[in-house]
Scaffold this motif. Structure first.
Motif, mmCIF file in Angstrom:
data_model
loop_
_atom_site.group_PDB
_atom_site.id
_atom_site.type_symbol
_atom_site.label_atom_id
_atom_site.label_comp_id
_atom_site.label_asym_id
_atom_site.label_seq_id
_atom_site.Cartn_x
_atom_site.Cartn_y
_atom_site.Cartn_z
ATOM 1 N N MET A 15 0.828 -1.201 0.000
ATOM 2 C CA MET A 15 0.000 0.000 0.000
ATOM 3 C C MET A 15 0.868 1.260 0.000
ATOM 4 O O MET A 15 2.077 1.196 0.240
ATOM 5 C CB MET A 15 -0.919 0.013 1.220
ATOM 6 C CG MET A 15 -0.179 0.108 2.549
ATOM 7 S SD MET A 15 -1.280 0.011 3.986
ATOM 8 C CE MET A 15 -2.350 1.437 3.728
ATOM 9 N N ASP B 162 -1.498 6.539 2.417
ATOM 10 C CA ASP B 162 -2.738 5.893 2.859
ATOM 11 C C ASP B 162 -2.576 5.328 4.268
ATOM 12 O O ASP B 162 -3.504 5.406 5.086
ATOM 13 C CB ASP B 162 -3.125 4.766 1.893
ATOM 14 C CG ASP B 162 -3.567 5.304 0.536
ATOM 15 O OD1 ASP B 162 -4.011 6.469 0.492
ATOM 16 O OD2 ASP B 162 -3.449 4.568 -0.455
ATOM 17 N N PRO C 164 -4.692 -0.810 -2.004
ATOM 18 C CA PRO C 164 -3.865 -1.819 -1.338
ATOM 19 C C PRO C 164 -4.080 -3.224 -1.899
ATOM 20 O O PRO C 164 -5.218 -3.637 -2.160
ATOM 21 C CB PRO C 164 -4.320 -1.733 0.114
ATOM 22 C CG PRO C 164 -4.817 -0.334 0.268
ATOM 23 C CD PRO C 164 -5.459 0.006 -1.034
#
Length: 374
Positions: free
Chosen positions: A280, A284, A321
């Protein structure tokens, strides 16, 4: 007339000249010998001396040319004992020879483990191929967790073991996938090029500086290409299967990214959940921490695995992700990489060009999930 013939002629004339000089001395000292005979010998000496001078000039010129040619062909590897220094010198010679259109010396080929016995195609030597695939300068985080091979026309089974009965696969998703797509993964050859600009200054620099410049450029290009295709949201036509987002991996959604990641982990079959990782973006992850912390600084010091439940691989290319067992993400390069030269007509800078073929396969889509916020 070659150098050997010139040497023989020079010796013959030289011997005659020496003999004539001795005769002149002997006859000049003998009063019974007419002076005319001595004069004839002196004239003969002058003629022989002129012949000798002409031959000597030709001989010296040809010898100098041969010495210069030998010096040019002499490899810089001569006398280099340290194995790492020898490889660096050999790589520098390959780069310079490519840019200048010259042949690579046999010593350099041996130092680099050249696979090409014909001398026809410019196949990248074994040493350089291995380093490009395993020692990247610009990091592709997947290199530390995905599977990497370098095999021509690679075919591998999707599963690594079988049992006597047909119903041994506990995960019904995997069973359906293998039934639909087959139990063998075949890797293709997707061609791409990496261009490394080389100025005259770098080309004339030390072997170490030249090799570092080219190596870093090539390694950066390969790593960047891997990330680009693996995380392409809108892959090019024909490259859909190379991307996590285009391979048909199941998506898991929730009202927040944190809950989507948790749900994606839970949605994996236990066979894949055990070794699962999360790929990811760092931004984030920080958003998740900020939301969960709610003013509490403690969470900022915690390991990502403690927060999300699985190890995290940060990659800014992972827009959504990717959760799963990354051993089933497999990159394969064709070992027959080709090198060549080109020129940037706009700047006049020489380019060292690498042509490579590779493929990225998601060996089992059921081993992955894409986490998305609603």
């Amino acid at each position: 007339m070659n150098l050997y013939e010139l040497k023989m002629s020079l010796k013959t004339v030289g011997d005659q000249l020496k003999e004539t000089e001795n005769n002149i001395v002997a006859k000049a000292g003998d009063p019974s010998v007419p002076i005319e005979e001595v004069q004839k010998l002196k004239n003969k000496k002058m003629e022989l001396q002129e012949r000798f001078n002409v031959l000597k000039e030709q001989h010296d010129q040809l010898e100098d040319e041969q010495k210069a040619s030998l010096e040019r062909s002499k490899s810089k590897l001569d006398g280099v004992e340290d194995p790492k220094a020898k490889v660096t010198a050999a790589k520098a010679e390959l780069i310079r020879a490519t840019i200048r259109g010259r042949q690579l010396s046999e010593e350099a080929k041996a130092a680099l483990g050249d696979r090409n016995s014909t001398g026809g195609e410019k196949i990248l030597p074994t040493t350089m191929t291995n380093e490009l695939l395993h020692e990247p300068f610009v990091k592709n985080p997947l290199r530390e967790v995905s599977t990497y091979t370098s095999v021509t026309n690679l075919e591998i089974p999707k599963i690594t073991f079988t049992l006597g009965d047909d119903d041994f696969i506990a995960d019904t998703e995997t069973a359906k996938e293998i039934k639909a797509d087959g139990d063998v993964v075949s890797f293709g050859r997707n061609k791409f090029k990496v261009f490394v600009p080389i100025s005259e200054t770098i080309l004339a620099a030390t072997d170490t500086n030249l090799v570092q410049t080219v190596d870093q450029g090539l390694e950066s290009g390969l790593a960047a290409k891997e990330k680009k295709v693996a995380f392409a949201k809108t892959p090019k036509a024909g490259e859909e299967s190379l991307s996590f987002y285009g391979a048909g991996i199941k998506e898991v959604t929730a009202e927040s990214l944190y809950k989507a990641i948790k749900a994606a982990i839970a949605d994996l079959h236990e066979d894949y959940r055990e070794n699962a990782k999360i790929v990811m973006r760092y931004a984030d992850y920080m958003d998740i921490i900020e939301t969960l912390a709610n003013g509490n600084a403690t969470l900022y010091n915690a390991q990502p695995e403690q927060i999300l439940g699985k190890p995290v691989v940060f990659c800014d290319s992972a827009v959504d992700p990717v959760v799963g067992d990354l051993r089933y993400s497999h990159f394969n390069y064709d070992p027959q990489m080709i090198y060549d030269r080109d020129k940037d007509v706009k700047t006049g800078v020489e380019l060292f060009v690498l042509t490579a073929w590779f493929d990225h396969k998601i060996k089992l889509k059921s081993a992955f999930r894409i986490a998305k916020k609603k």
